[in-house]
Write a protein that holds these residues in place. Structure first.
Motif, PDB file in Angstrom:
ATOM      1  N   ALA A 106       0.839  -1.202   0.000  1.00 42.65           N
ATOM      2  CA  ALA A 106       0.000   0.000   0.000  1.00 42.65           C
ATOM      3  C   ALA A 106       0.874   1.252   0.000  1.00 42.65           C
ATOM      4  CB  ALA A 106      -0.927  -0.008   1.212  1.00 42.65           C
ATOM      5  N   LEU A 107       1.924   1.231   0.790  1.00 42.27           N
ATOM      6  CA  LEU A 107       2.821   2.384   0.870  1.00 42.27           C
ATOM      7  C   LEU A 107       3.521   2.613  -0.469  1.00 42.27           C
ATOM      8  CD1 LEU A 107       4.196   4.482   2.783  1.00 42.27           C
ATOM      9  CD2 LEU A 107       5.957   2.759   3.186  1.00 42.27           C
ATOM     10  N   GLY A 108       4.021   1.543  -1.059  1.00 42.24           N
ATOM     11  CA  GLY A 108       4.713   1.655  -2.346  1.00 42.24           C
ATOM     12  C   GLY A 108       3.787   2.165  -3.435  1.00 42.24           C
ATOM     13  N   ALA A 109       2.558   1.618  -3.462  1.00 40.41           N
ATOM     14  CA  ALA A 109       1.608   2.035  -4.495  1.00 40.41           C
ATOM     15  C   ALA A 109       1.213   3.488  -4.298  1.00 40.41           C
ATOM     16  CB  ALA A 109       0.376   1.138  -4.461  1.00 40.41           C
ATOM     17  N   GLU A 110       1.029   3.892  -3.055  1.00 37.48           N
ATOM     18  CA  GLU A 110       0.627   5.271  -2.788  1.00 37.48           C
ATOM     19  C   GLU A 110       1.714   6.247  -3.206  1.00 37.48           C
ATOM     20  OE1 GLU A 110       0.285   6.448   1.315  1.00 37.48           O
ATOM     21  OE2 GLU A 110      -0.958   8.184   0.793  1.00 37.48           O
ATOM     22  N   MET A 111       2.966   5.924  -2.870  1.00 37.68           N
ATOM     23  CA  MET A 111       4.063   6.869  -3.120  1.00 37.68           C
ATOM     24  C   MET A 111       4.724   6.687  -4.480  1.00 37.68           C
ATOM     25  SD  MET A 111       5.899   7.121   0.590  1.00 37.68           S
ATOM     26  CE  MET A 111       6.728   8.662   0.137  1.00 37.68           C
ATOM     27  N   GLY A 112       4.328   5.648  -5.204  1.00 38.43           N
ATOM     28  CA  GLY A 112       4.971   5.387  -6.492  1.00 38.43           C
ATOM     29  C   GLY A 112       6.410   4.916  -6.341  1.00 38.43           C
ATOM     30  N   ILE A 113       6.707   4.279  -5.213  1.00 38.09           N
ATOM     31  CA  ILE A 113       8.055   3.770  -4.975  1.00 38.09           C
ATOM     32  C   ILE A 113       8.090   2.275  -5.332  1.00 38.09           C
ATOM     33  CG2 ILE A 113       9.832   3.309  -3.241  1.00 38.09           C
ATOM     34  CD1 ILE A 113       8.821   5.609  -1.619  1.00 38.09           C
ATOM     35  N   PRO A 114       9.012   1.864  -6.213  1.00 34.23           N
ATOM     36  CA  PRO A 114       9.094   0.444  -6.544  1.00 34.23           C
ATOM     37  C   PRO A 114       9.331  -0.396  -5.291  1.00 34.23           C
ATOM     38  CG  PRO A 114      10.437   1.712  -8.047  1.00 34.23           C
ATOM     39  CD  PRO A 114       9.993   2.657  -6.970  1.00 34.23           C
ATOM     40  N   PHE A 115       8.635  -1.519  -5.196  1.00 36.88           N
ATOM     41  CA  PHE A 115       8.793  -2.369  -4.020  1.00 36.88           C
ATOM     42  C   PHE A 115       8.898  -3.827  -4.437  1.00 36.88           C
ATOM     43  CE2 PHE A 115       4.255  -1.673  -4.698  1.00 36.88           C
ATOM     44  CZ  PHE A 115       3.713  -2.943  -4.616  1.00 36.88           C
ATOM     45  N   ALA A 116       9.548  -4.607  -3.597  1.00 36.75           N
ATOM     46  CA  ALA A 116       9.649  -6.048  -3.815  1.00 36.75           C
ATOM     47  C   ALA A 116       9.299  -6.720  -2.503  1.00 36.75           C
ATOM     48  CB  ALA A 116      11.056  -6.429  -4.243  1.00 36.75           C
ATOM     49  N   THR A 117       8.508  -7.797  -2.578  1.00 39.51           N
ATOM     50  CA  THR A 117       8.051  -8.451  -1.353  1.00 39.51           C
ATOM     51  C   THR A 117       8.678  -9.839  -1.190  1.00 39.51           C
ATOM     52  OG1 THR A 117       6.111  -9.101  -2.653  1.00 39.51           O
ATOM     53  CG2 THR A 117       5.826  -7.281  -1.125  1.00 39.51           C
ATOM     54  N   ASP A 118       8.770 -10.259   0.052  1.00 41.87           N
ATOM     55  CA  ASP A 118       9.242 -11.604   0.410  1.00 41.87           C
ATOM     56  C   ASP A 118      10.607 -11.905  -0.206  1.00 41.87           C
ATOM     57  OD1 ASP A 118       9.261 -14.068   1.563  1.00 41.87           O
ATOM     58  OD2 ASP A 118       7.750 -14.964   0.268  1.00 41.87           O
ATOM     59  N   CYS A 119      11.590 -11.054   0.099  1.00 39.43           N
ATOM     60  CA  CYS A 119      12.924 -11.217  -0.495  1.00 39.43           C
ATOM     61  C   CYS A 119      13.852 -11.969   0.459  1.00 39.43           C
ATOM     62  CB  CYS A 119      13.520  -9.854  -0.817  1.00 39.43           C
ATOM     63  SG  CYS A 119      12.493  -8.972  -2.004  1.00 39.43           S
TER      64      CYS A 119
END
Ligand SMILES: Cc1cc2nc3c(=O)[nH]c(=O)nc-3n(C[C@H](O)[C@H](O)[C@H](O)COP(=O)(O)OP(=O)(O)OC[C@H]3O[C@@H](n4cnc5c(N)ncnc54)[C@H](O)[C@@H]3O)c2cc1C
Ligand SMILES: Nc1ncnc2c1ncn2[C@@H]1O[C@H](COP(=O)(O)O)[C@@H](O)[C@H]1O
Lengths: 327, 257
Positions: A106-119
């Motif tokens: 949610a934070l990444g989508a809101e701010m337009g910051i690329p994110f990767a999960t479960d790394c």
């Protein structure tokens, strides 16, 4: 150089283990980029939590307010957005936990910051970020490149970094919380503790654990008999509980119990990481699985690649013989 | 109440031999079975139960290639009213963020009081599409939900945390829920219902309707590889009797009894 941030995770007043892993991973990234590591503490009260991570980061930013006492993703999102906008860190590390799970996308989508999960791991390659992830039921790993950007969010799987003792000169900075109330549309009410069952699998020395490989509920009695005969108790993986074959208090894994028996016999369990975290502390692990590539064999001490229904009667007989000889 | 459920067709890899194809970025699929993603079966069931209780419509959506229509038809047979396929083949490589944007592009024009997704897809393991979609649609969410109770205008959602602890939230609709396995008992579709669903129309949406230029991804797959193994288990081989004797030796030697 823009800094590395790590979000401190706590629950019911205590810092969670993933926090130390995030700080260790953060230290690695900060060293590689020749920059500083900042830990973010949103809590109430914050003192004990700040103290627990002292010397593990170059700086600790603290927001202390009652709204942070219990985790609510909406509130953390507002607080984080505020800090990330001001500080523009290069990478912000969050645990891939029920907490990070609810927050990071949610934070990444809101701010337009690329994110990767479960790394499982993170590295810089030039100006880009490369993460390692586990895919296809843990059968393969993937290298994923994130889109070029000034900032990234990454959630880290637990157990991938071993916490290290460091003694950094930590600067503690207090900031005002931009949020002071829970939003109407999502309010934290309370925690509900897991029910306690008749059998406490966390105290057992010998555990026979069954997974989806036992196929149907009708096969449970044989497994239970095997467990009892060798002086152990029966536990299981999540699908067995989901299907209603055994109660929740028998579930081993991240959303169940953590067990540390002397002997853990896994029958028809593939070895998903959420299961492994609950049983990897066992002294001796014997896994029975008909799939030679099942991830469980990466964790077990001994593996038997066979149909569990053929193996169980033989193991029962042989272990009983051993007991008789001993007794 | 108008409800949407997002479902994905995934290869069943837990018991299969998973091989990397010659591109190095995908798996060899011809010998794999495909089915509805596990947690999506629970999300769909929760959506059907809610529809049955409050009446209204249930639309199921999948971003996928033509085969995904089989999975959508199963959902229609179980009780969904409408099905939409977003043509994956029109949009190139998909990551979780791009998938969520495609879903948003379609869902934003549909009436919805509640959206259900699974908590994780067992192929890509992202566990992010649901929460991302909620944010893109500007609606509140709760992830890893194992119980939902509706009481007037308040929704009590229970999230499953580590160790089985539950986080109890009070929320209002519209909201999105990512559903964890075990929340209900997913029904089976009857043969008659499956036959009936075979004739139902599935709406297909592609690049003519969704402007691909507005849709970006946050990540791209570089390569797949076999996980490095540390110390693997010692595999006990031989006849069953020999294996049993070995185990007997191990438990004796280690004093495990
Ligand atoms: C947030 C979250 C939390 C979770 N928490 C937990 C948790 O606490 N505990 C947990 O266990 N899981 C948990 N899971 C689920 C986890 O990801 C896996 O789905 C689950 O552990 C798989 O269970 P399994 O190994 O029994 O089933 P599967 O993965 O389906 O594996 C079945 C295995 O049985 C083998 N098999 C089949 N037939 C036979 C036979 N006749 N003889 C021998 N072998 C056979 C197959 O080869 C296969 O390896 C969680 C998931 C999420 C997303
Ligand atoms: N291609 C897709 N089409 C429809 N729903 C999807 C798709 N990918 C993911 N989802 C939904 O998002 C959930 C989480 O997926 P993921 O974030 O990929 O682990 C899934 O359980 C689905 O409900």
């Amino acid at each position: 150089m823009a800094e590395i941030f790590a979000l401190v995770e706590h629950r019911q007043g205590a810092v969670r283990d993933i926090t130390y892993e995030l700080l260790t991973c953060g230290r690695k990234l900060a060293t590689a980029q020749n920059t500083k590591l900042t830990a973010l503490v949103f809590a109430s009260p914050a003192d004990k939590i700040v103290e627990s991570i002292q010397e593990r980061a170059d700086r600790i930013i603290v927001m202390e307010h009652g709204v942070f006492e219990n985790f609510n993703a909406e509130i953390y999102q507002l607080a984080l957005r505020d800090i990330l906008e001001k500080e523009k860190p290069h990478v912000t590390l969050i645990g891939h936990t029920a907490f990070g799970y609810d927050l990071c996308p949610a934070l990444g989508a809101e701010m337009g910051i690329p994110f990767a999960t479960d790394c499982l791991d993170i590295e810089f390659t030039g100006s880009r970020l490369r993460v390692t992830r586990s895919v296809y039921d843990g059968k393969l790993d993937a290298h994923v490149l994130l889109k070029e950007h000034t900032s990234y969010l990454v959630t880290l799987r637990s157990g991938c970094f071993t916490p290290e003792e460091v003694s950094l000169a930590t600067e503690v900075v207090k900031q005002e919380s931009p949020v002071t109330e829970q939003p109407e549309y999502r309010k934290f009410v309370d925690y509900i503790e897991a029910a306690v069952g008749e059998v406490d699998i966390t105290k057992a020395d010998i555990i026979v654990s069954v997974g989806r490989g036992i196929k149907e509920q009708a096969n449970l009695p044989v497994m239970e008999e095997f467990a009892t005969a060798i002086g152990g108790v029966l536990s299981c993986s999540r699908p067995v509980v989901d299907a209603g074959w055994l109660p929740k208090d028998r579930q081993v894994g991240s959303s169940g119990k953590t067990v540390k028996p002397k002997l853990y016999i896994a029958l028809g369990i593939s070895g998903a990481f959420q299961h492994i975290v609950g049983m990897k502390g066992a002294d001796t692990i014997i896994a029975v699985n008909k799939d030679p590539n099942a991830p469980i064999f990466n964790e077990a001490d001994y593996g038997i690649v066979e149909d569990l229904f053929k193996v169980v009667p033989v193991l029962k007989e042989k272990i009983l013989d051993a007991k008789k000889l001993k007794g | 109440m108008d409800i949407i459920a997002c479902i994905k067709r995934v290869p069943q890899t837990a018991e299969a031999d998973v091989k990397i194809d010659s591109s190095g970025k995908d798996i060899v699929k011809d010998r794999l079975q495909f089915d509805m993603n596990e947690s999506d079966t629970y999300a769909l069931e929760e959506a059907i139960l809610l529809k049955e209780k409050f009446s209204g419509s249930l639309t199921v959506i999948s971003v996928g290639t033509f085969d995904a229509e089989d999975t959508l038809r199963i959902a229609l047979a179980k009780g969904a009213d409408n099905a939409i396929r977003i043509k994956a083949e029109d949009f190139g490589e998909l990551d979780g963020y791009k998938t969520a944007q495609l879903l948003k592009a379609v869902i934003k024009d549909l009436k919805h009081d509640a959206i259900f997704t699974g908590c994780i897809a067992t192929d890509d393991y992202y566990s992010q599409v649901g929460v991302t979609l909620a944010e893109l649609l500007g609606m509140p969410h709760a992830s890893l939900v194992t119980k939902i109770e509706i009481d007037g205008n308040t929704v009590h959602a229970y999230r499953e945390l580590e160790g089985g602890l539950l986080e109890h939230l009070a929320m209002s609709l519209p909201a999105l829920f990512t559903i964890q396995t075990g929340i209900n008992e997913p029904r089976y579709a009857s043969l008659i219902a499956i036959r009936r669903a075979a004739k139902k129309e599935i709406k297909v949406i592609g690049k003519e309707e969704i402007n691909a230029e507005d849709i970006v991804s946050f990540s791209s797959l570089e390569k797949l590889f076999t996980p490095p193994v540390g110390e693997r288990a010692e595999i006990l081989s031989g006849t069953l009797d020999e294996i049993g004797t070995r185990v007997q030796g191990i438990v004796k030697e280690k004093g495990l009894l």
